[in-house]
Scaffold this active site. Structure first.
Site, PDB file in Angstrom:
ATOM      1  N   TYR A 141     -16.040   1.566   6.464  1.00 31.10           N
ATOM      2  CA  TYR A 141     -16.895   0.914   5.658  1.00 31.10           C
ATOM      3  C   TYR A 141     -18.290   1.003   6.502  1.00 31.10           C
ATOM      4  O   TYR A 141     -19.127   0.725   6.100  1.00 31.10           O
ATOM      5  CB  TYR A 141     -16.355  -0.444   5.413  1.00 31.10           C
ATOM      6  CG  TYR A 141     -15.361  -0.229   4.299  1.00 31.10           C
ATOM      7  CD1 TYR A 141     -14.715   0.699   3.775  1.00 31.10           C
ATOM      8  CD2 TYR A 141     -14.678  -1.937   4.052  1.00 31.10           C
ATOM      9  CE1 TYR A 141     -13.684   0.622   2.850  1.00 31.10           C
ATOM     10  CE2 TYR A 141     -13.777  -1.684   2.986  1.00 31.10           C
ATOM     11  CZ  TYR A 141     -13.359  -0.517   2.457  1.00 31.10           C
ATOM     12  OH  TYR A 141     -12.435  -0.557   1.550  1.00 31.10           O
ATOM     13  N   LYS A 187      -2.010   5.434   9.742  1.00 35.65           N
ATOM     14  CA  LYS A 187      -1.689   6.465   9.214  1.00 35.65           C
ATOM     15  C   LYS A 187      -1.704   7.525  10.264  1.00 35.65           C
ATOM     16  O   LYS A 187      -2.435   8.743  10.358  1.00 35.65           O
ATOM     17  CB  LYS A 187      -2.705   6.680   8.050  1.00 35.65           C
ATOM     18  CG  LYS A 187      -2.411   8.024   7.262  1.00 35.65           C
ATOM     19  CD  LYS A 187      -1.304   7.543   6.120  1.00 35.65           C
ATOM     20  CE  LYS A 187      -0.885   8.763   5.412  1.00 35.65           C
ATOM     21  NZ  LYS A 187       0.505   8.812   4.728  1.00 35.65           N
ATOM     22  N   ASP A 219       1.205   3.842   3.533  1.00 32.86           N
ATOM     23  CA  ASP A 219       1.813   4.134   2.161  1.00 32.86           C
ATOM     24  C   ASP A 219       3.076   3.430   2.082  1.00 32.86           C
ATOM     25  O   ASP A 219       3.703   2.847   1.323  1.00 32.86           O
ATOM     26  CB  ASP A 219       1.920   5.882   2.245  1.00 32.86           C
ATOM     27  CG  ASP A 219       2.211   6.580   3.196  1.00 32.86           C
ATOM     28  OD1 ASP A 219       2.658   5.869   4.394  1.00 32.86           O
ATOM     29  OD2 ASP A 219       2.413   7.650   3.116  1.00 32.86           O
ATOM     30  N   ASP A 243      -7.996  -3.779   3.079  1.00 33.35           N
ATOM     31  CA  ASP A 243      -8.402  -4.066   1.992  1.00 33.35           C
ATOM     32  C   ASP A 243      -7.526  -3.749   0.689  1.00 33.35           C
ATOM     33  O   ASP A 243      -7.351  -4.769  -0.176  1.00 33.35           O
ATOM     34  CB  ASP A 243      -9.814  -3.206   1.518  1.00 33.35           C
ATOM     35  CG  ASP A 243     -10.703  -3.750   0.785  1.00 33.35           C
ATOM     36  OD1 ASP A 243     -10.380  -4.809   0.030  1.00 33.35           O
ATOM     37  OD2 ASP A 243     -11.819  -3.067   0.353  1.00 33.35           O
ATOM     38  N   ASP A 247      -4.700  -6.497  -1.536  1.00 34.48           N
ATOM     39  CA  ASP A 247      -4.836  -6.908  -2.865  1.00 34.48           C
ATOM     40  C   ASP A 247      -3.256  -6.559  -3.554  1.00 34.48           C
ATOM     41  O   ASP A 247      -3.046  -7.338  -4.450  1.00 34.48           O
ATOM     42  CB  ASP A 247      -5.715  -5.877  -3.760  1.00 34.48           C
ATOM     43  CG  ASP A 247      -7.128  -6.230  -3.763  1.00 34.48           C
ATOM     44  OD1 ASP A 247      -7.398  -7.158  -3.077  1.00 34.48           O
ATOM     45  OD2 ASP A 247      -8.329  -5.849  -4.455  1.00 34.48           O
TER      46      ASP A 247
END
Ligand code: NAD
Length: 365
Positions: A141, A187, A219, A243, A247
């Site tokens: 970001y 990852k 994942d 992020d 959620d």
């Protein structure tokens, strides 16, 4: 002592849920005899409308001058086409960066009364209580270069030693006060930045031998949160992965409207609900204020070091839900549909009631 709070209601449902948070803070203040001083400032789209900037120096200064910042939410359809640096969301990124808020704490805890409204089975969910600890001021970001032209778009995912070290330390310390388990999510099978992240986390782990550490690919983590959320205590991860995972955690616990968060740095702290400005329901007195109210509980815990008010707020939320009160996002057959304001006043009533019960010694555990 007077505790200074910078209030940044923002856009959409931000002002509505911030109003609920303030009412709860005042109720706690009255019961526990704590004085609060609020200073309200614009941020996001509302600030852009007035000052042509989503985050002014004046707003920033108010944050610097306060003990904590409470933020509602920013964003909305109206400002989607603005250049990146003028978008409401840019204000949030800049604010986190300016205040050095490098750690975002997002608890995913099941309220008993809501267990049946989750899309997951009761037996999968019961006992779920974990924290997504998201690195907040680094990663993709913020990485440079970034941009796009007619033929391609690009961003940069980058972490420095210091950025990973400090968030890893926080994860192990938090785990020490809980179930002593950290799952570091990356990852590393594809990204060099993740291999680097993993190496540093393992280095820091050497200082915390009583904490269990395991690594998990992002994942797989997304699957595991849905398959068996009880396995997690602290999920430590980078900005982008955190992020998304928080959620997912939000949905298994019922609604984004239930999820609180704290963003901490070495000097400043910011509390805000995880959800956005929900422009689809803004101004309708329909927003669920519980994420904002639970963020107030986190404020008492982390910034005022007062676990009792935090506990009572959590209990008041649980009792309100147990009595069947629901905003539309968590409504189910047989429960009572209430507005933002009504939900807030119910929580405050229950807070006062629990406070008095405890003061009268009704709970004699
Ligand atoms: P959102 O969280 O605003 O809304 C997603 C869905 O959840 C909507 O249907 C909304 O009505 C519902 N919802 C969210 N909070 C709720 C609540 N408290 N009570 C009841 N329902 C609730 O996410 P979005 O729609 O992707 O984004 C809308 C705007 O918010 C965008 O501009 C986005 O950039 C911004 N945003 C801001 C923040 C922030 O300020 N921290 C976070 C996420 C998104």
């Amino acid at each position: 002592m007077t505790f200074k709070i910078a209030l940044l209601p923002g856009d959409g449902i931000g002002p509505e849920v911030t109003d609920s948070a303030v009412k709860v803070i005042k109720a706690v203040g009255e019961n526990f005899n704590i004085r609060f001083k609020f200073k309200e400032e614009l941020i996001g789209g509302s600030s852009f409308e007035k000052y042509n900037s989503p985050l002014t120096n004046e707003t920033l200064q108010t944050c610097y001058d306060s003990d904590v910042v409470f933020l509602g939410a920013v964003g909305g359809y109206k400002w989607e086409q603005l250049p990146h640096h003028l978008k409401p969301e840019a204000a949030l990124l800049k604010l986190r960066k300016e205040l050095g808020l490098y750690a975002n704490i997002r608890p995913a805890k099941i309220y008993n009364a809501l267990i049946d409204s989750s899309s997951l089975k009761k037996e999968v969910l019961t006992g779920t209580d974990f924290i997504v600890l998201r690195e907040l001021t680094g990663g993709i970001y913020f990485g440079q270069p970034r941009g796009f032209d007619k033929t391609r778009g690009w961003n940069t995912m980058e972490y420095s030693v210091n950025e990973v070290e400090r968030i890893a330390r926080m994860a192990f310390k938090l785990a020490g006060k809980r179930r002593k388990k950290v799952t570091s999510v990356d990852k590393a099978n594809v990204l060099e930045v993740s291999q680097f992240w993993r190496n540093i986390v393992h280095e820091i782990h050497k200082d915390f031998p009583d904490i269990e550490l395991n690594d998990m690919y992002v994942d797989n983590t997304a699957m595991q949160i849905v398959r068996n959320p009880k396995q997690f205590d602290i999920i430590l991860t980078s900005n982008l992965f955190g992020d998304i995972l928080s959620d997912i955690a939000g949905m298994i616990t019922g609604s984004l409207g239930m999820l609180p968060s704290a963003s901490l740095g070495d000097k400043y702290a910011l509390y805000e609900p995880v959800h956005g400005s929900a422009p689809d329901i803004a101004g309708q007195n329909k927003a669920n204020p519980l994420a904002a109210i639970a963020s107030v509980a986190m404020m008492f815990n982390y910034s005022l070091n007062m676990s009792k008010p935090a506990e009572l707020i959590e209990e008041a939320i649980e009792r309100t839900l147990a009595l069947g009160y629901r905003t539309s996002d968590i409504f189910s057959e047989g429960s009572t549909l209430v507005s933002t304001e009504k939900m807030t006043s119910c929580v405050i009533e229950n807070f006062n009631e629990i406070f008095n019960e405890q003061a009268l010694g009704v709970f004699t555990l």
